[in-house]
Design a protein around this motif. Structure first.
Motif, PDB file in Angstrom:
ATOM      1  N   ASN A   1      17.677  25.751  38.059  1.00 15.45           N
ATOM      2  CA  ASN A   1      17.629  25.976  36.614  1.00 15.45           C
ATOM      3  C   ASN A   1      16.916  27.246  36.179  1.00 15.45           C
ATOM      4  OD1 ASN A   1      18.851  23.408  36.351  1.00 15.45           O
ATOM      5  ND2 ASN A   1      16.856  22.408  36.476  1.00 15.45           N
ATOM      6  N   HIS A   2      15.948  27.714  36.951  1.00 18.96           N
ATOM      7  CA  HIS A   2      15.109  28.818  36.476  1.00 18.96           C
ATOM      8  C   HIS A   2      15.206  30.086  37.320  1.00 18.96           C
ATOM      9  CE1 HIS A   2      13.475  26.202  33.475  1.00 18.96           C
ATOM     10  NE2 HIS A   2      13.033  25.354  34.374  1.00 18.96           N
ATOM     11  N   TYR A   3      15.239  29.950  38.627  1.00 17.69           N
ATOM     12  CA  TYR A   3      15.380  31.142  39.465  1.00 17.69           C
ATOM     13  C   TYR A   3      16.308  30.862  40.641  1.00 17.69           C
ATOM     14  CZ  TYR A   3      10.933  28.792  40.713  1.00 17.69           C
ATOM     15  OH  TYR A   3       9.942  27.868  40.957  1.00 17.69           O
ATOM     16  N   PRO A   4      17.585  30.600  40.324  1.00 16.70           N
ATOM     17  CA  PRO A   4      18.564  30.371  41.405  1.00 16.70           C
ATOM     18  C   PRO A   4      18.799  31.651  42.200  1.00 16.70           C
ATOM     19  CG  PRO A   4      19.688  30.601  39.306  1.00 16.70           C
ATOM     20  CD  PRO A   4      18.214  30.557  38.987  1.00 16.70           C
ATOM     21  N   PRO A   5      19.128  31.515  43.459  1.00 16.75           N
ATOM     22  CA  PRO A   5      19.447  32.708  44.259  1.00 16.75           C
ATOM     23  C   PRO A   5      20.614  33.472  43.631  1.00 16.75           C
ATOM     24  CG  PRO A   5      19.195  30.770  45.656  1.00 16.75           C
ATOM     25  CD  PRO A   5      19.210  30.269  44.243  1.00 16.75           C
ATOM     26  N   SER A   6      20.510  34.783  43.656  1.00 11.79           N
ATOM     27  CA  SER A   6      21.583  35.637  43.149  1.00 11.79           C
ATOM     28  C   SER A   6      22.054  36.543  44.273  1.00 11.79           C
ATOM     29  CB  SER A   6      21.066  36.487  41.979  1.00 11.79           C
ATOM     30  OG  SER A   6      22.048  37.382  41.524  1.00 11.79           O
ATOM     31  N   ASP A   7      23.343  36.448  44.600  1.00 13.06           N
ATOM     32  CA  ASP A   7      23.886  37.203  45.739  1.00 13.06           C
ATOM     33  C   ASP A   7      23.065  36.941  47.002  1.00 13.06           C
ATOM     34  OD1 ASP A   7      25.914  38.364  44.176  1.00 13.06           O
ATOM     35  OD2 ASP A   7      24.545  39.937  43.492  1.00 13.06           O
ATOM     36  N   ASN A   8      22.686  35.671  47.158  1.00 12.79           N
ATOM     37  CA  ASN A   8      21.925  35.221  48.331  1.00 12.79           C
ATOM     38  C   ASN A   8      20.541  35.867  48.430  1.00 12.79           C
ATOM     39  OD1 ASN A   8      24.276  33.858  48.828  1.00 12.79           O
ATOM     40  ND2 ASN A   8      24.838  35.043  50.633  1.00 12.79           N
ATOM     41  N   GLN A   9      20.041  36.327  47.303  1.00 11.88           N
ATOM     42  CA  GLN A   9      18.702  36.917  47.272  1.00 11.88           C
ATOM     43  C   GLN A   9      17.828  36.189  46.256  1.00 11.88           C
ATOM     44  OE1 GLN A   9      19.324  41.084  46.408  1.00 11.88           O
ATOM     45  NE2 GLN A   9      19.626  41.598  48.568  1.00 11.88           N
ATOM     46  N   MET A  10      16.534  36.176  46.551  1.00 16.35           N
ATOM     47  CA  MET A  10      15.555  35.550  45.672  1.00 16.35           C
ATOM     48  C   MET A  10      14.477  36.573  45.342  1.00 16.35           C
ATOM     49  SD  MET A  10      15.171  32.017  47.829  1.00 16.35           S
ATOM     50  CE  MET A  10      16.623  31.118  48.385  1.00 16.35           C
ATOM     51  N   HIS A  11      14.328  36.877  44.051  1.00 19.30           N
ATOM     52  CA  HIS A  11      13.348  37.867  43.614  1.00 19.30           C
ATOM     53  C   HIS A  11      12.279  37.167  42.775  1.00 19.30           C
ATOM     54  CE1 HIS A  11      17.117  40.089  44.287  1.00 19.30           C
ATOM     55  NE2 HIS A  11      16.357  41.132  44.599  1.00 19.30           N
ATOM     56  N   LEU A  12      11.075  37.072  43.306  1.00 14.09           N
ATOM     57  CA  LEU A  12       9.973  36.445  42.574  1.00 14.09           C
ATOM     58  C   LEU A  12       8.674  37.204  42.847  1.00 14.09           C
ATOM     59  CD1 LEU A  12      10.651  32.618  43.088  1.00 14.09           C
ATOM     60  CD2 LEU A  12      10.670  33.850  40.916  1.00 14.09           C
ATOM     61  N   PRO A  13       7.760  37.215  41.872  1.00 21.69           N
ATOM     62  CA  PRO A  13       6.502  37.956  42.037  1.00 21.69           C
ATOM     63  C   PRO A  13       5.373  37.070  42.564  1.00 21.69           C
ATOM     64  CG  PRO A  13       6.711  37.296  39.758  1.00 21.69           C
ATOM     65  CD  PRO A  13       7.928  36.749  40.473  1.00 21.69           C
ATOM     66  N   VAL A  14       5.628  36.390  43.679  1.00 18.94           N
ATOM     67  CA  VAL A  14       4.625  35.443  44.186  1.00 18.94           C
ATOM     68  C   VAL A  14       4.116  35.826  45.574  1.00 18.94           C
ATOM     69  CG1 VAL A  14       5.476  33.536  42.776  1.00 18.94           C
ATOM     70  CG2 VAL A  14       6.442  33.893  45.060  1.00 18.94           C
ATOM     71  N   GLY A  15       4.511  36.975  46.071  1.00 20.63           N
ATOM     72  CA  GLY A  15       4.015  37.436  47.357  1.00 20.63           C
ATOM     73  C   GLY A  15       4.264  36.421  48.461  1.00 20.63           C
ATOM     74  N   ASN A  16       3.198  36.135  49.223  1.00 16.17           N
ATOM     75  CA  ASN A  16       3.266  35.149  50.309  1.00 16.17           C
ATOM     76  C   ASN A  16       2.741  33.785  49.859  1.00 16.17           C
ATOM     77  OD1 ASN A  16       4.212  37.094  52.176  1.00 16.17           O
ATOM     78  ND2 ASN A  16       2.112  37.813  52.482  1.00 16.17           N
ATOM     79  N   GLY A  17       2.659  33.582  48.557  1.00 13.15           N
ATOM     80  CA  GLY A  17       2.098  32.342  48.032  1.00 13.15           C
ATOM     81  C   GLY A  17       2.839  31.103  48.518  1.00 13.15           C
TER      82      GLY A  17
END
Length: 306
Positions: A166-182
């Motif tokens: 619902n909020h951050y689905p993979p796009s073109d098999n990529q995941m972009h989030l600002p969480v580092g290694n969290g």
């Protein structure tokens, strides 16, 4: 596990959940992420319940045979009308700048109603990240409910697996989030709903307020999440970390409101600090079942990801 009551009482609480059915239940937020599966579970258990929905809401086909009432959290008269003859209340309020005022309306309506007990969906951040805007507002909502002196149960889940739908689905098999290694412990919304269901349908002589933290069984960083997607879906998924500033720019371009951007920025920062990697056995305590795992979630929703 938060010990708001003694361990002895906690054992008694679990035993009392196995007694007779409680009376009429109202599910507020029934079309939401937890409310929808909860309504299906109550329906399958033949519970005496109805659902509260916004006047403009379009019910999915699977809910059209369920008794419903119109509820506008900003209009206290609609809340008061919905609580008629209700003894057991489920509360879920969307995150927004209005959430505390909306809870105040619900709480005022409760005080002049037949409600004898409630279940409220809060969030794990109240305990582990108490300085964020969202956690502070969730705590204020909890405090409002506590002020009515009714017995109740507060459920504080961690991040939902369904966020990847619902909020951050993979796009073109990529995941972009600002969480580092969290590292984050994710829980399936169906497990949260299951915990709420077990409490709502059983009679109890519960006194006071119980708080439970709901988690899955495993924690992952985003690189591990990408590997799980790759393994289950048989294609390569990649996590690409971005900065908080880059994330803010993306959200601004997508016209997200400032309050939501700021809320998410705070949460992402806490994730990067590994604050959401904790584990609790409260779900097993409430349901007697192990939590669903992340691979099961991907498999169940594979057609949404492919």
């Amino acid at each position: 596990m938060v010990k708001t009551l003694s361990l002895i009482y906690r054992d008694q609480f679990r035993k009392l959940l196995d007694t007779a059915m409680f009376n009429k239940i109202l599910v507020l937020g029934a079309t939401g992420n937890v409310g929808y599966p909860l309504a299906q579970m109550l329906k399958n258990r033949n519970a005496d319940f109805c659902i509260g929905i916004k006047p403009e809401s379009e019910l999915p086909e699977s809910m059209k045979d369920i008794e419903s009432v119109h509820v506008d959290y900003d209009d206290i008269s609609t809340v008061q009308a919905a609580l008629t003859n209700v003894e057991n209340l489920f509360i879920l309020i969307p995150d927004s700048p209005l959430m505390v005022d909306q809870m105040a309306n619900i709480n005022t309506a409760i005080l002049d109603s037949s409600v004898a007990r409630y279940v409220y969906i809060s969030g794990a951040g109240v305990k582990i990240a108490p300085d964020t805007w969202l956690s502070q507002n969730l705590l204020r909502c909890e405090e409002l409910l506590r002020s009515n002196d009714l017995p109740g149960t507060i459920l504080r889940p961690t991040f939902f697996m369904q966020n990847f739908l619902n909020h951050y689905p993979p796009s073109d098999n990529q995941m972009h989030l600002p969480v580092g290694n969290g590292i984050v412990n994710y829980i399936d919304v169906n497990d949260v709903a299951s915990a709420a269901c077990e409490i709502l349908i059983k009679d109890s002589i519960q006194k006071g307020v119980e708080v439970f933290h709901l988690t899955g069984k495993e924690s992952f960083d985003m690189y591990e999440i990408a590997m799980l997607f790759s393994k289950k879906l048989k294609k390569h998924y990649e996590y690409i970390p971005i900065s908080l500033e880059e994330s803010k720019q993306v959200m601004t371009r997508n016209n997200l409101p400032d309050w939501l951007i700021n809320m998410l920025q705070q949460i992402y920062k806490k994730v990067s600090e590994n604050l959401y990697a904790f584990y609790s056995q409260d779900l097993q305590f409430l349901t007697g079942k192990e939590p669903r795992n992340f691979s099961m979630f991907i498999e169940k929703n594979r057609f949404s990801f492919e």
